[in-house]
Design an enzyme around this catalytic site. Structure first.
Site, PDB file in Angstrom:
ATOM      1  N   LYS A  81     -33.757  -1.034 -59.244  1.00 48.16           N
ATOM      2  CA  LYS A  81     -32.533  -1.672 -59.733  1.00 48.16           C
ATOM      3  C   LYS A  81     -32.370  -3.011 -59.012  1.00 48.16           C
ATOM      4  O   LYS A  81     -32.001  -3.074 -57.836  1.00 48.16           O
ATOM      5  CB  LYS A  81     -31.294  -0.806 -59.468  1.00 48.16           C
ATOM      6  CG  LYS A  81     -30.042  -1.394 -60.111  1.00 48.16           C
ATOM      7  CD  LYS A  81     -28.867  -1.353 -59.164  1.00 48.16           C
ATOM      8  CE  LYS A  81     -28.327  -2.618 -58.638  1.00 48.16           C
ATOM      9  NZ  LYS A  81     -28.202  -3.828 -59.336  1.00 48.16           N
TER      10      LYS A  81
ATOM     11  N   CYS B  71     -31.234 -12.463 -44.284  1.00 45.26           N
ATOM     12  CA  CYS B  71     -30.703 -11.455 -43.362  1.00 45.26           C
ATOM     13  C   CYS B  71     -31.148 -11.715 -41.931  1.00 45.26           C
ATOM     14  O   CYS B  71     -30.516 -11.267 -40.992  1.00 45.26           O
ATOM     15  CB  CYS B  71     -31.158 -10.075 -43.808  1.00 45.26           C
ATOM     16  SG  CYS B  71     -32.932 -10.007 -44.070  1.00 45.26           S
TER      17      CYS B  71
HETATM   18  P1  NAP Z   1     -25.135  -6.074 -51.638  1.00 47.96           P
HETATM   19  O1  NAP Z   1     -23.861  -6.510 -52.254  1.00 47.96           O
HETATM   20  O2  NAP Z   1     -25.098  -4.930 -50.707  1.00 47.96           O
HETATM   21  O3  NAP Z   1     -26.127  -5.786 -52.855  1.00 47.96           O
HETATM   22  C1  NAP Z   1     -27.430  -5.325 -52.657  1.00 47.96           C
HETATM   23  C2  NAP Z   1     -27.817  -4.452 -53.827  1.00 47.96           C
HETATM   24  O4  NAP Z   1     -26.945  -3.339 -53.875  1.00 47.96           O
HETATM   25  C3  NAP Z   1     -27.691  -5.142 -55.178  1.00 47.96           C
HETATM   26  O5  NAP Z   1     -28.689  -4.679 -56.042  1.00 47.96           O
HETATM   27  C4  NAP Z   1     -26.327  -4.674 -55.646  1.00 47.96           C
HETATM   28  O6  NAP Z   1     -26.178  -4.697 -57.052  1.00 47.96           O
HETATM   29  C5  NAP Z   1     -26.336  -3.252 -55.152  1.00 47.96           C
HETATM   30  N1  NAP Z   1     -25.020  -2.657 -55.050  1.00 47.96           N
HETATM   31  C6  NAP Z   1     -23.806  -3.261 -54.997  1.00 47.96           C
HETATM   32  N2  NAP Z   1     -22.819  -2.339 -54.967  1.00 47.96           N
HETATM   33  C7  NAP Z   1     -23.426  -1.129 -54.991  1.00 47.96           C
HETATM   34  C8  NAP Z   1     -22.953   0.210 -54.994  1.00 47.96           C
HETATM   35  N3  NAP Z   1     -21.642   0.500 -54.942  1.00 47.96           N
HETATM   36  N4  NAP Z   1     -23.866   1.208 -55.053  1.00 47.96           N
HETATM   37  C9  NAP Z   1     -25.182   0.945 -55.106  1.00 47.96           C
HETATM   38  N5  NAP Z   1     -25.688  -0.312 -55.121  1.00 47.96           N
HETATM   39  C10 NAP Z   1     -24.820  -1.330 -55.045  1.00 47.96           C
HETATM   40  O7  NAP Z   1     -25.843  -7.235 -50.843  1.00 47.96           O
HETATM   41  P2  NAP Z   1     -26.180  -8.691 -51.378  1.00 47.96           P
HETATM   42  O8  NAP Z   1     -24.938  -9.488 -51.296  1.00 47.96           O
HETATM   43  O9  NAP Z   1     -26.900  -8.641 -52.660  1.00 47.96           O
HETATM   44  O10 NAP Z   1     -27.254  -9.175 -50.304  1.00 47.96           O
HETATM   45  C11 NAP Z   1     -26.890  -9.735 -49.109  1.00 47.96           C
HETATM   46  C12 NAP Z   1     -26.965  -8.726 -47.993  1.00 47.96           C
HETATM   47  O11 NAP Z   1     -28.276  -8.157 -47.942  1.00 47.96           O
HETATM   48  C13 NAP Z   1     -26.757  -9.380 -46.655  1.00 47.96           C
HETATM   49  O12 NAP Z   1     -25.938  -8.582 -45.844  1.00 47.96           O
HETATM   50  C14 NAP Z   1     -28.175  -9.462 -46.089  1.00 47.96           C
HETATM   51  O13 NAP Z   1     -28.217  -9.542 -44.698  1.00 47.96           O
HETATM   52  C15 NAP Z   1     -28.775  -8.224 -46.626  1.00 47.96           C
HETATM   53  N6  NAP Z   1     -30.249  -8.312 -46.653  1.00 47.96           N
HETATM   54  C16 NAP Z   1     -30.952  -7.555 -45.769  1.00 47.96           C
HETATM   55  C17 NAP Z   1     -32.331  -7.648 -45.742  1.00 47.96           C
HETATM   56  C18 NAP Z   1     -33.131  -6.825 -44.779  1.00 47.96           C
HETATM   57  O14 NAP Z   1     -34.338  -6.728 -44.954  1.00 47.96           O
HETATM   58  N7  NAP Z   1     -32.529  -6.209 -43.781  1.00 47.96           N
HETATM   59  C19 NAP Z   1     -33.003  -8.507 -46.615  1.00 47.96           C
HETATM   60  C20 NAP Z   1     -32.250  -9.255 -47.506  1.00 47.96           C
HETATM   61  C21 NAP Z   1     -30.862  -9.144 -47.509  1.00 47.96           C
HETATM   62  P3  NAP Z   1     -25.500  -5.963 -57.776  1.00 47.96           P
HETATM   63  O15 NAP Z   1     -26.146  -7.166 -57.235  1.00 47.96           O
HETATM   64  O16 NAP Z   1     -25.865  -5.731 -59.171  1.00 47.96           O
HETATM   65  O17 NAP Z   1     -24.057  -5.918 -57.465  1.00 47.96           O
END
Ligand code: NAP
Length: 488
Positions: A183, A292
């Protein structure tokens, strides 16, 4: 169905990919994918929910027996071909990535090569999944440990690395013999669908790799409710990671969590100043600070702080802000309006608490549009009570804190619930080892601002999650070990 974007340069797939078929959502619903630099609508993509996800899981389940029993060499050959196809189509994939995500095209090309490197690396690792024999205490018994793929797995991925965050999971999963449902983030589904298209050409059998686009709650709800899904690998925010831990309780679904970070970047007086400045630029401003692992707090030893800030500010002010498709661009737009509000909030908060904006500090205008561009920003005299000192900024803002001693900076660097990446610039060998052993982070870059690579384990500790991706550690996340006690 393909939609031409900026025709005839880039054609994108705009249907979900389930059981080897390109499909619409059951009710025909779609959502728009837009270019964050221009607001241009790039495509409308199926808004799938639980029923489509259930079918994707069923397809992955049907495909599992044949895929896991194929010789590892055959799975390896398919993964390697997939990697080669990505490199063949690197320019097209990079353009799709920049169009939907905004990052400079030069960075998008690097991401495509990085994404392909996981398929290539795990093509080799597929052939190195070894079992064990254990010396028995009885003459008539043999004790064996057999590695087996965990089964059907799922990936939920973020928008900031729309290609690499998928292959980092997919390559290890498929190499282990698992089948997968992905997804992708709603902001960036087109890169995922482009990967699916190449998977067909590479020879990945129908059902082994599925992409379900749509609303996260409905899709994730089915992934965790369905007992056929044995593991979910998630990359995203800590907040959503916590929700998934709760959801995983129903079926005790195994989880890997790659979550948020708040990286400290330590610069000691004995460091090579120019290398440290270049490292800070690379770490902080890649993807406009939306990574991140990017430096969120830059700590500089007081005796060199002024010189460091002067050099860093001069280089930062020269960075080119613009549309990612422009070859000269070094800082693209932020992903959406909420991101701009949060980043500017951090700048305003720092100003109000005594921070000195040395360069940037405002939104930038590109081609007459304010859109979502934020000028790369250096804030000197940052203090621990500022928001940027504790919250993930996820934007091009570099706060500079000063420190007086090694013990002090270690304590401040570790004073966060996050533990993904930390950086240290110094030429003192003994200090390097002390740092590697004292910083409570899953990744420590020593005089190196870009440590991530396919052959090394990437992952955090504390609120940055658990599990590893990359390296031989990454494939373990997709294996179970069966102990066989055999009486002869
Ligand atoms: P996010 O809001 O947590 O979204 C990540 C994924 O989760 C997306 O596919 C999102 O779908 C989905 N999602 C959102 N709400 C959900 C729910 N209630 N249940 C299940 N899935 C859900 O994070 P983001 O804003 O996309 O990404 C930024 C974050 O990712 C930052 O905190 C960053 O540090 C972290 N990150 C971490 C790494 C690592 O390797 N540690 C790498 C990259 C990014 P939708 O987009 O369709 O809403």
């Amino acid at each position: 169905m393909t939609t031409a974007v900026r025709s005839p340069e880039v054609a994108v797939r705009s249907q979900a990919f389930i059981a080897g078929q390109w499909v619409a959502a059951d009710g025909g619903g779609t959502f728009a994918v837009t270019n964050p630099a221009t607001d241009e609508v790039l495509a409308h993509v199926p808004n799938c929910g639980a029923p489509e996800t259930r079918r994707a899981i069923a397809a992955a389940h049907s495909a599992l027996p044949a895929w896991r029993s194929r010789p590892a060499q055959e799975r390896a050959a398919i993964l390697r071909t997939w990697a080669q196809l990505m490199l063949r189509d690197r320019e097209r994939l990079a353009r799709i990535l920049t169009l939907e995500q905004g990052k400079p095209i030069t960075e998008a090309r690097v991401e495509i090569a990085y994404a392909a490197s996981f398929l290539d690396w795990y093509a080799d690792e597929a052939r190195r999944v070894y079992g064990e024999t254990i010396p028995s205490s009885a003459a008539d018994k043999r004790l064996l440990v057999l590695p087996r793929p965990i089964g059907v797995v799922a990936a939920i991925t973020p928008w900031n690395f729309p290609s690499a965050m998928i292959t980092r999971k997919t390559a290890a999963a498929l190499a282990a013999g698992c089948t997968q449902v992905v997804k992708p983030a709603e902001d960036t589904p087109l890169s995922a669908l482009a990967l699916a298209e190449l998977s067909v050409e590479a020879g990945v059998p129908a059902g082994v790799f599925n992409v379900v686009t749509g609303a996260p709650e409905a899709i994730a709800g089915e992934l965790f409710a369905n007992p056929l899904v044995r593991k979910v690998s998630f990359t995203g925010s800590t907040e959503i990671g916590r929700l998934l831990v709760k959801a995983s309780a129903t079926n005790l679904t195994r989880l890997s969590l790659e979550l948020g970070g708040h990286a400290p970047f330590l610069v000691f007086a004995d460091s090579d100043l120019d290398r440290a400045v270049d490292g800070a630029i690379a770490s902080k401003f890649r993807n406009a600070g939306q990574t991140c692992v990017c430096a969120n707090r830059i700590y500089v030893e007081e005796s060199i702080r002024e010189a460091f800030v002067a050099k860093l500010a001069a280089k930062t002010a020269a960075l080119v802000v613009g549309d990612g498709l422009d070859e000269a661009t070094q800082i693209g737009p932020l992903i959406n309006d909420d991101a701009v509000t949060k980043v500017m909030g951090h700048v305003d908060d720092a100003r109000a608490k005594g921070g000195r904006v040395v360069t940037g500090g405002a939104r930038a205008t590109v081609a007459g549009r304010a859109a979502r561009f934020v000028a790369p920003t250096i804030i000197d005299a940052a203090r621990d009570e500022m928001r940027c000192a504790s919250e993930e900024t996820f934007g091009p803002v570099a706060p500079i804190f000063s420190f007086a001693s090694e013990a002090e900076v270690i304590e401040r660097a570790n004073a966060t619930p996050y533990g993904l990446a930390a950086y240290c610039f110094t030429r003192d060998g003994a200090r390097i080892m002390r740092m590697a052993e004292s910083l409570e982070y899953g990744i420590v870059g020593i005089n190196d601002a870009i440590p991530a690579t396919a052959q090394a384990p990437f992952g955090g500790v504390k609120h940055s999650g658990y599990g590893k991706e990359g390296g031989h550690h990454g494939i373990e996340e997709y294996l179970v070990r069966t102990y066989v006690s055999w009486r002869l």
